[in-house]
Scaffold this active site. Structure first.
Site, PDB file in Angstrom:
ATOM      1  N   LYS A 189      17.447 -14.619 -17.381  1.00 49.03           N
ATOM      2  CA  LYS A 189      17.267 -14.514 -15.924  1.00 49.03           C
ATOM      3  C   LYS A 189      17.894 -15.673 -15.151  1.00 49.03           C
ATOM      4  O   LYS A 189      18.293 -15.510 -14.002  1.00 49.03           O
ATOM      5  CB  LYS A 189      15.773 -14.444 -15.584  1.00 49.03           C
TER       6      LYS A 189
ATOM      7  N   ASP B 204      11.595  -8.640  -8.576  1.00 43.57           N
ATOM      8  CA  ASP B 204      10.206  -8.954  -8.952  1.00 43.57           C
ATOM      9  C   ASP B 204       9.405  -9.415  -7.730  1.00 43.57           C
ATOM     10  O   ASP B 204       8.199  -9.177  -7.658  1.00 43.57           O
ATOM     11  CB  ASP B 204      10.159 -10.057 -10.019  1.00 43.57           C
TER      12      ASP B 204
HETATM   13  P1  NAP Z   1       8.900 -16.612 -19.146  1.00 40.85           P
HETATM   14  O1  NAP Z   1       9.931 -16.993 -18.167  1.00 40.85           O
HETATM   15  O2  NAP Z   1       9.175 -16.685 -20.608  1.00 40.85           O
HETATM   16  O3  NAP Z   1       7.597 -17.493 -18.832  1.00 40.85           O
HETATM   17  C1  NAP Z   1       6.417 -17.328 -19.548  1.00 40.85           C
HETATM   18  C2  NAP Z   1       5.386 -18.352 -19.107  1.00 40.85           C
HETATM   19  O4  NAP Z   1       4.202 -18.098 -19.849  1.00 40.85           O
HETATM   20  C3  NAP Z   1       5.784 -19.793 -19.398  1.00 40.85           C
HETATM   21  O5  NAP Z   1       5.161 -20.639 -18.461  1.00 40.85           O
HETATM   22  C4  NAP Z   1       5.160 -20.017 -20.795  1.00 40.85           C
HETATM   23  O6  NAP Z   1       4.841 -21.336 -21.073  1.00 40.85           O
HETATM   24  C5  NAP Z   1       3.880 -19.265 -20.630  1.00 40.85           C
HETATM   25  N1  NAP Z   1       3.332 -18.842 -21.897  1.00 40.85           N
HETATM   26  C6  NAP Z   1       3.941 -18.136 -22.874  1.00 40.85           C
HETATM   27  N2  NAP Z   1       3.094 -17.926 -23.901  1.00 40.85           N
HETATM   28  C7  NAP Z   1       1.921 -18.528 -23.551  1.00 40.85           C
HETATM   29  C8  NAP Z   1       0.675 -18.684 -24.187  1.00 40.85           C
HETATM   30  N3  NAP Z   1       0.437 -18.157 -25.392  1.00 40.85           N
HETATM   31  N4  NAP Z   1      -0.285 -19.390 -23.559  1.00 40.85           N
HETATM   32  C9  NAP Z   1      -0.063 -19.925 -22.349  1.00 40.85           C
HETATM   33  N5  NAP Z   1       1.104 -19.828 -21.678  1.00 40.85           N
HETATM   34  C10 NAP Z   1       2.084 -19.124 -22.286  1.00 40.85           C
HETATM   35  O7  NAP Z   1       8.387 -15.119 -18.884  1.00 40.85           O
HETATM   36  P2  NAP Z   1       8.274 -14.390 -17.452  1.00 40.85           P
HETATM   37  O8  NAP Z   1       9.522 -13.665 -17.157  1.00 40.85           O
HETATM   38  O9  NAP Z   1       7.772 -15.388 -16.491  1.00 40.85           O
HETATM   39  O10 NAP Z   1       7.168 -13.269 -17.783  1.00 40.85           O
HETATM   40  C11 NAP Z   1       5.802 -13.617 -17.949  1.00 40.85           C
HETATM   41  C12 NAP Z   1       5.002 -12.329 -18.179  1.00 40.85           C
HETATM   42  O11 NAP Z   1       5.050 -11.536 -17.004  1.00 40.85           O
HETATM   43  C13 NAP Z   1       5.543 -11.468 -19.311  1.00 40.85           C
HETATM   44  O12 NAP Z   1       4.461 -10.920 -20.018  1.00 40.85           O
HETATM   45  C14 NAP Z   1       6.301 -10.373 -18.593  1.00 40.85           C
HETATM   46  O13 NAP Z   1       6.347  -9.163 -19.332  1.00 40.85           O
HETATM   47  C15 NAP Z   1       5.442 -10.228 -17.343  1.00 40.85           C
HETATM   48  N6  NAP Z   1       6.193  -9.658 -16.221  1.00 40.85           N
HETATM   49  C16 NAP Z   1       5.748  -8.503 -15.691  1.00 40.85           C
HETATM   50  C17 NAP Z   1       6.413  -7.955 -14.611  1.00 40.85           C
HETATM   51  C18 NAP Z   1       5.901  -6.659 -14.013  1.00 40.85           C
HETATM   52  O14 NAP Z   1       6.673  -5.995 -13.324  1.00 40.85           O
HETATM   53  N7  NAP Z   1       4.640  -6.322 -14.208  1.00 40.85           N
HETATM   54  C19 NAP Z   1       7.545  -8.566 -14.083  1.00 40.85           C
HETATM   55  C20 NAP Z   1       7.978  -9.769 -14.651  1.00 40.85           C
HETATM   56  C21 NAP Z   1       7.291 -10.312 -15.738  1.00 40.85           C
HETATM   57  P3  NAP Z   1       5.822 -22.284 -21.951  1.00 40.85           P
HETATM   58  O15 NAP Z   1       6.951 -22.628 -21.052  1.00 40.85           O
HETATM   59  O16 NAP Z   1       4.940 -23.402 -22.297  1.00 40.85           O
HETATM   60  O17 NAP Z   1       6.251 -21.448 -23.129  1.00 40.85           O
END
Ligand code: NAP
Length: 282
Positions: free
Chosen positions: A66, A102
């Site tokens: 991204k 998003d």
């Molecule tokens: P990302 O950029 O990889 O960020 C993930 C975040 O979650 C980071 O801050 C990471 O921390 C943290 N994290 C990961 N595993 C964790 C754990 N076990 N405990 C605590 N914190 C944890 O991902 P993203 O794009 O932001 O997406 C995050 C979530 O939102 C995903 O599940 C994605 O599928 C969902 N999402 C949904 C939609 C929707 O339309 N509903 C849209 C976008 C995203 P670290 O940096 O410490 O690893």
């Protein structure tokens, strides 16, 4: 015109996007397809040349690309520029423009839950400091929230996010105070009307860590929990936990549908009803 569309990420196999966009193409009787492309970071640039050669019209972008795609694009919409992350790319004869749908997905989902202006002046806590958290913060600024706390397992990453957010230094976002919580500050959390889970917690492993359950338990009785994680036909672990604490909660399905509808509109100029997308998930 043929609409060659797809999702790039690493991994991508779990994605529901093909179902949504194939349904949208069928709804409008458009010629096209939506494919998944698992691309390692080192291959990203070369694969873009192939997409242009193959006359692709649009791509969605997910983890870990991204932010990496920014340098490959010719222009960005305001949302993508503000948060430094792209989830939708439109191709126009080799000219690539980046968008972030998003933000729209998140604000529309919350508008369906809260009455008009209900969140104006409210406080919220965002769990996580990744790409989705960035989109939520911008959405929250648009919705007029007053104060937002970011809680991340690595507070230094939350601080980096805060420093990198261009919008934190620009109108109209100056009106929203964003800060990083380095511990579970009871008073701050109890002041929040909304908690957003922007981590994958509960996505593949149904057990939630103790610190996260404790955080949820510190919310006040009328707070709402919005989980970006979605689960089709069942509740996510976060939604189940929040409800067991007497809180109202929703998973991220509506955000998923709204962001997909917006991406489809960017590529085709056409609206697709949410009911059509919802039916494709069931
Ligand atoms: P990302 O950029 O990889 O960020 C993930 C975040 O979650 C980071 O801050 C990471 O921390 C943290 N994290 C990961 N595993 C964790 C754990 N076990 N405990 C605590 N914190 C944890 O991902 P993203 O794009 O932001 O997406 C995050 C979530 O939102 C995903 O599940 C994605 O599928 C969902 N999402 C949904 C939609 C929707 O339309 N509903 C849209 C976008 C995203 P670290 O940096 O410490 O690893």
């Amino acid at each position: 015109m043929r609409y060659s569309l797809g999702l790039i990420g690493h991994p991508v196999s779990h994605s529901l996007s093909p179902r949504l966009h194939k349904a949208a193409l069928a709804y409008h009787a458009l010629d096209g397809d939506y494919q998944l492309f698992d691309i390692a970071p080192a291959d990203l640039e070369n694969r873009f040349l192939e997409f242009i050669e193959q006359d692709f019209k649009g791509l969605n972008v997910t983890i870990p690309h991204k932010q990496a795609v920014l340098s490959l694009l010719h222009s960005l919409d305001d949302n993508a520029r503000s948060i430094g992350a792209v989830n939708t790319i439109r191709f126009d004869d080799g000219i690539l423009s980046g968008n972030n749908t998003d933000v729209f997905g998140f604000t529309q989902a919350l508008k369906d839950i809260f009455a008009r202006n209900e969140l104006r002046g409210a406080n919220a806590v965002v769990v996580g400091a990744g790409g989705a958290a960035r989109a939520c913060l911008l959405g929250m600024a648009e919705l007029g929230l007053s104060k937002v706390f970011i809680y991340a397992r690595h507070p230094e990453k939350a601080n980096q996010l805060l420093e990198s957010l261009q919008f934190a230094h620009q109108e109209p976002f100056l009106a929203m105070n964003i800060s990083v919580l380095t511990s579970l500050d009871k008073e701050a959390i109890a002041s929040c009307s909304l908690l957003v889970n922007a981590t994958p917690l509960g996505q593949s492993d149904p057990s939630l860590p103790d610190w996260y359950c404790h955080l949820l338990s510190l919310l006040r009785a009328n707070a709402f929990v919005y989980d970006l994680v979605y689960a089709i036909g069942k509740d996510t672990p976060t939604v189940l936990k929040a409800r067991s604490l007497g809180l109202k909660a929703s998973d991220g399905t509506a955000m998923l549908l709204y962001q997909a509808a917006q991406s489809f509109k960017i590529w085709t100029g056409l609206d697709v009803p949410l009911t059509c997308l919802m039916a494709a998930l069931n």
